[in-house]
Write a protein that holds these residues in place. Structure first.
Motif, PDB file in Angstrom:
ATOM      1  N   VAL A   1      23.691 -31.721 -27.514  1.00  0.00           N
ATOM      2  CA  VAL A   1      23.917 -33.057 -28.087  1.00  0.00           C
ATOM      3  C   VAL A   1      24.665 -32.938 -29.412  1.00  0.00           C
TER       4      VAL A   1
ATOM      5  N   GLU B   1      16.235 -42.487 -29.230  1.00  0.00           N
ATOM      6  CA  GLU B   1      17.149 -41.360 -29.391  1.00  0.00           C
ATOM      7  C   GLU B   1      18.459 -41.599 -28.632  1.00  0.00           C
ATOM      8  N   ARG B   2      18.356 -42.084 -27.401  1.00  0.00           N
ATOM      9  CA  ARG B   2      19.576 -42.389 -26.631  1.00  0.00           C
ATOM     10  C   ARG B   2      20.371 -43.488 -27.314  1.00  0.00           C
TER      11      ARG B   2
ATOM     12  N   GLU C   1      28.226 -42.324 -31.133  1.00  0.00           N
ATOM     13  CA  GLU C   1      29.423 -42.043 -30.338  1.00  0.00           C
ATOM     14  C   GLU C   1      30.330 -43.256 -30.204  1.00  0.00           C
TER      15      GLU C   1
ATOM     16  N   MET D   1      22.149 -41.930 -30.467  1.00  0.00           N
ATOM     17  CA  MET D   1      23.278 -41.069 -30.099  1.00  0.00           C
ATOM     18  C   MET D   1      24.425 -41.906 -29.544  1.00  0.00           C
ATOM     19  N   GLY D   2      24.100 -42.922 -28.733  1.00  0.00           N
ATOM     20  CA  GLY D   2      25.138 -43.793 -28.190  1.00  0.00           C
ATOM     21  C   GLY D   2      25.852 -44.586 -29.276  1.00  0.00           C
TER      22      GLY D   2
ATOM     23  N   GLN E   1      18.518 -36.036 -29.514  1.00  0.00           N
ATOM     24  CA  GLN E   1      18.436 -35.686 -28.097  1.00  0.00           C
ATOM     25  C   GLN E   1      18.836 -36.882 -27.252  1.00  0.00           C
ATOM     26  N   ASP E   2      19.024 -36.616 -25.964  1.00  0.00           N
ATOM     27  CA  ASP E   2      19.378 -37.681 -25.027  1.00  0.00           C
ATOM     28  C   ASP E   2      18.162 -38.232 -24.291  1.00  0.00           C
TER      29      ASP E   2
END
Length: 129
Positions: free
Chosen positions: A52, A23-24, A31, A27-28, A17-18
């Motif tokens: 996401v 979690e951020r 990416e 995900m970052g 999730q963002d």
């Protein structure tokens, strides 16, 4: 001239999730890693936001969801062991305490060569224990 071999990396986290700092960050990081150098996978143990995982899938990231609902729902972690064994990952990068615990234990048993246990949120300041 032969094509370079991409490292196969699995990121392990409770929720894809963002929301939330770890979690951020995870995900970052996923990416930001160049897809020409890394074959990226994400394993969420408890939950995920469909937008996401769709965004990551558009970047070529594979997603595995284990469907754990509680701390005692450990039998679902067999899916992690199966994924690690079948896909032969070069790196397992776990994020946060629970994923670190299970990732290092199961990753070692499955002979993943490099295991990163990444803790982002613990603070021992003022805690006597």
């Amino acid at each position: 001239m032969s094509a370079a071999v991409r490292l196969r990396v699995l990121h392990l986290i409770d929720h894809a999730q963002d929301a939330g700092g770890a979690e951020r960050f995870a995900m970052g990081l996923i990416e930001a890693l160049p897809p020409e150098r890394f074959e990226l996978w994400l394993c969420s143990t408890r939950g995920f936001e469909p937008d996401v995982t769709a965004r990551l899938r558009d970047r070529g990231v594979h997603h595995v969801h284990l469907g754990r609902r509680s701390k005692t729902d450990v039998w679902r972690l067999g899916g992690l062991a199966r994924t690690l064994t079948r896909r032969r990952f070069d790196v397992l990068h776990a994020h946060m305490f629970g994923s670190n615990l299970w990732g290092t234990t199961i990753g070692t048993a499955c002979r993943v060569p490099v295991i990163i246990a990444h803790e982002q949120t613990w603070s021992y300041e003022g805690e006597p224990l």
